[in-house]
Design a protein around this motif. Structure first.
Motif, PDB file in Angstrom:
ATOM      1  N   GLY A 173       0.751  -1.138  -0.245  1.00 54.05           N
ATOM      2  CA  GLY A 173      -0.013  -0.048   0.112  1.00 54.05           C
ATOM      3  C   GLY A 173       0.860   1.172   0.034  1.00 54.05           C
ATOM      4  O   GLY A 173       0.223   2.161  -0.017  1.00 54.05           O
ATOM      5  N   SER A 174       2.176   1.164   0.006  1.00 47.22           N
ATOM      6  CA  SER A 174       3.152   2.253  -0.062  1.00 47.22           C
ATOM      7  C   SER A 174       2.854   3.120   1.282  1.00 47.22           C
ATOM      8  O   SER A 174       1.925   2.665   2.030  1.00 47.22           O
ATOM      9  N   SER A 175       3.641   4.024   1.353  1.00 47.14           N
ATOM     10  CA  SER A 175       3.843   5.066   2.637  1.00 47.14           C
ATOM     11  C   SER A 175       3.560   6.571   1.921  1.00 47.14           C
ATOM     12  O   SER A 175       4.392   6.932   1.353  1.00 47.14           O
ATOM     13  N   PRO A 176       2.629   7.412   2.497  1.00 49.22           N
ATOM     14  CA  PRO A 176       2.427   8.609   2.198  1.00 49.22           C
ATOM     15  C   PRO A 176       3.612   9.387   2.311  1.00 49.22           C
ATOM     16  O   PRO A 176       4.039  10.284   1.301  1.00 49.22           O
ATOM     17  N   TYR A 177       4.413   9.584   3.198  1.00 48.08           N
ATOM     18  CA  TYR A 177       5.663  10.268   3.618  1.00 48.08           C
ATOM     19  C   TYR A 177       6.849   9.849   2.627  1.00 48.08           C
ATOM     20  O   TYR A 177       7.253  10.762   2.159  1.00 48.08           O
ATOM     21  N   LEU A 178       6.864   8.596   2.404  1.00 49.89           N
ATOM     22  CA  LEU A 178       7.922   8.218   1.526  1.00 49.89           C
ATOM     23  C   LEU A 178       7.721   8.528   0.045  1.00 49.89           C
ATOM     24  O   LEU A 178       8.354   8.864  -0.712  1.00 49.89           O
ATOM     25  N   ALA A 179       6.427   8.056  -0.333  1.00 52.64           N
ATOM     26  CA  ALA A 179       5.898   8.733  -1.696  1.00 52.64           C
ATOM     27  C   ALA A 179       6.106  10.217  -1.939  1.00 52.64           C
ATOM     28  O   ALA A 179       6.483  10.700  -3.173  1.00 52.64           O
ATOM     29  N   PHE A 180       5.808  10.790  -0.913  1.00 60.14           N
ATOM     30  CA  PHE A 180       6.084  12.334  -0.953  1.00 60.14           C
ATOM     31  C   PHE A 180       7.700  12.553  -1.175  1.00 60.14           C
ATOM     32  O   PHE A 180       7.892  13.380  -2.007  1.00 60.14           O
ATOM     33  N   LEU A 181       8.673  12.128  -0.566  1.00 58.14           N
ATOM     34  CA  LEU A 181       9.793  12.094  -0.678  1.00 58.14           C
ATOM     35  C   LEU A 181      10.360  11.679  -1.954  1.00 58.14           C
ATOM     36  O   LEU A 181      11.311  12.573  -2.743  1.00 58.14           O
ATOM     37  N   PHE A 182       9.829  10.504  -2.692  1.00 56.18           N
ATOM     38  CA  PHE A 182      10.160  10.254  -3.888  1.00 56.18           C
ATOM     39  C   PHE A 182       9.705  11.249  -4.901  1.00 56.18           C
ATOM     40  O   PHE A 182      10.240  11.583  -6.029  1.00 56.18           O
ATOM     41  N   ARG A 183       8.426  11.712  -4.745  1.00 57.18           N
ATOM     42  CA  ARG A 183       7.785  12.775  -5.596  1.00 57.18           C
ATOM     43  C   ARG A 183       8.929  14.064  -5.610  1.00 57.18           C
ATOM     44  O   ARG A 183       8.826  14.514  -6.952  1.00 57.18           O
ATOM     45  N   GLN A 184       9.208  14.578  -4.609  1.00 53.40           N
ATOM     46  CA  GLN A 184      10.097  15.580  -4.674  1.00 53.40           C
ATOM     47  C   GLN A 184      11.390  15.317  -5.452  1.00 53.40           C
ATOM     48  O   GLN A 184      11.735  16.327  -6.101  1.00 53.40           O
ATOM     49  N   PHE A 185      11.970  14.032  -5.187  1.00 53.45           N
ATOM     50  CA  PHE A 185      13.119  13.739  -5.790  1.00 53.45           C
ATOM     51  C   PHE A 185      12.965  13.850  -7.384  1.00 53.45           C
ATOM     52  O   PHE A 185      13.736  14.159  -8.263  1.00 53.45           O
ATOM     53  N   PHE A 186      11.870  12.957  -7.847  1.00 52.76           N
ATOM     54  CA  PHE A 186      11.714  12.808  -9.136  1.00 52.76           C
ATOM     55  C   PHE A 186      11.354  14.181  -9.993  1.00 52.76           C
ATOM     56  O   PHE A 186      11.517  14.307 -10.950  1.00 52.76           O
TER      57      PHE A 186
END
Length: 292
Positions: A163-176
């Motif tokens: 189900g992923s993690s909202p916080y980690l998804a945010f980190l990846f989104r910012q980096f990408f």
């Protein structure tokens, strides 16, 4: 100007150098104070692990033990099946960290590079879930998994990882989002689909964020107590739950020194993991905030 020149002639260096040295000294002193504050809990834990039970109950309290009781660490490893419970914690932490890092990277890639109607709204909804305390979802989640027959199994951690993690998804989104669009356009011209762009272009560039995500997610499960206590039986539970229930004297009282010794061993894997990956971890946190 004349005062500065006079100071330079007298000391051989500009007056501003003294101010810079003073500022550096203040920074070092502040850093040393912070280091002492951060290390003191672990130091107290280590000292407690080396004391006898009578020394812990003595008054006034002495910081250092009269004689270091290294046998407390042996008892911490033998009073419970420490290796088996540590293996359970390692399996759960590894499964969850790998799955949630991968799925969070997928979600972050979608929010960063794909276009679609309502993407901004979905992103705001995902971030809003960070404001929801996790403890509020434990009982509803327990009821759901109980009806599915997944209690006392490791499947909840697999599903949470998928189900992923909202916080980690945010980190990846910012980096990408900080990666130049020319790379993506060149890959599209070469005939790559978005899956290949994600896997062969973006993921190899995101090792700092991957390291940060692995450390975060691994530590979340390794240090968790409430969820394994509710979802797993005593035989399949994790090390944190086993230590809280296993270090007892014949009267059922907790052995604080043995528990402290077990806790010192308990934090070593996470500390070692962070020590070897700290550079990538810091880079991942820093570079994830380059672009909004």
């Amino acid at each position: 100007m004349q005062t500065t020149l006079a100071t330079t002639r007298t000391t051989g260096r500009p007056a501003s150098h003294k101010g810079t040295r003073l500022n550096d000294s203040c920074k070092y002193i502040l850093l040393m104070i912070l280091v002492i504050l951060f290390i003191s809990p672990f130091a107290w834990l280590m000292v407690t692990a080396l004391k006898t039970t009578s020394e812990l109950a003595a008054f006034p309290i002495h910081f250092l033990p009269v004689q270091a009781q290294w046998d407390n660490f042996v008892q911490a490893l033998t009073m419970i099946n420490y290796a088996a419970y540590a293996a359970n914690s390692l399996i759960l932490s590894s499964i969850y960290s790998v799955l949630t890092t991968f799925t969070s990277a997928l979600v972050g890639f979608g929010f960063a590079r794909l276009k679609g109607k309502g993407k901004r709204t979905l992103f705001i909804i995902m971030l809003s879930t960070l404001m929801l305390p996790q403890i509020l979802t434990v009982i509803p989640t327990y009821v759901l998994f109980a009806r599915l027959g997944l209690i006392d199994t490791y499947w909840p951690w697999v599903l949470w990882g998928l189900g992923s993690s909202p916080y980690l998804a945010f980190l990846f989104r910012q980096f990408f989002s900080s990666i130049p669009s020319e790379l993506e356009e060149a890959a599209i011209l070469d005939g790559c689909g978005y899956w290949r762009i994600f896997w062969q272009v973006f993921m190899p560039l995101s090792w700092p964020v991957i390291a940060a995500a692995l450390i975060f997610s691994f530590n979340w499960v390794w240090g968790d107590y409430i969820t394994p206590a509710l979802f797993l039986s005593q035989d399949n539970t994790t090390l944190s739950v086993a230590m809280s229930a296993g270090y007892l004297d014949p009267h059922g009282n907790g052995l604080i020194n043995i528990m402290a010794a077990g806790s010192v061993i308990y934090v070593l894997p996470v500390a070692a993991f962070f020590f070897f990956a700290q550079r990538a971890f810091v880079r991942g946190i820093v570079t994830s905030g380059l672009k909004g």
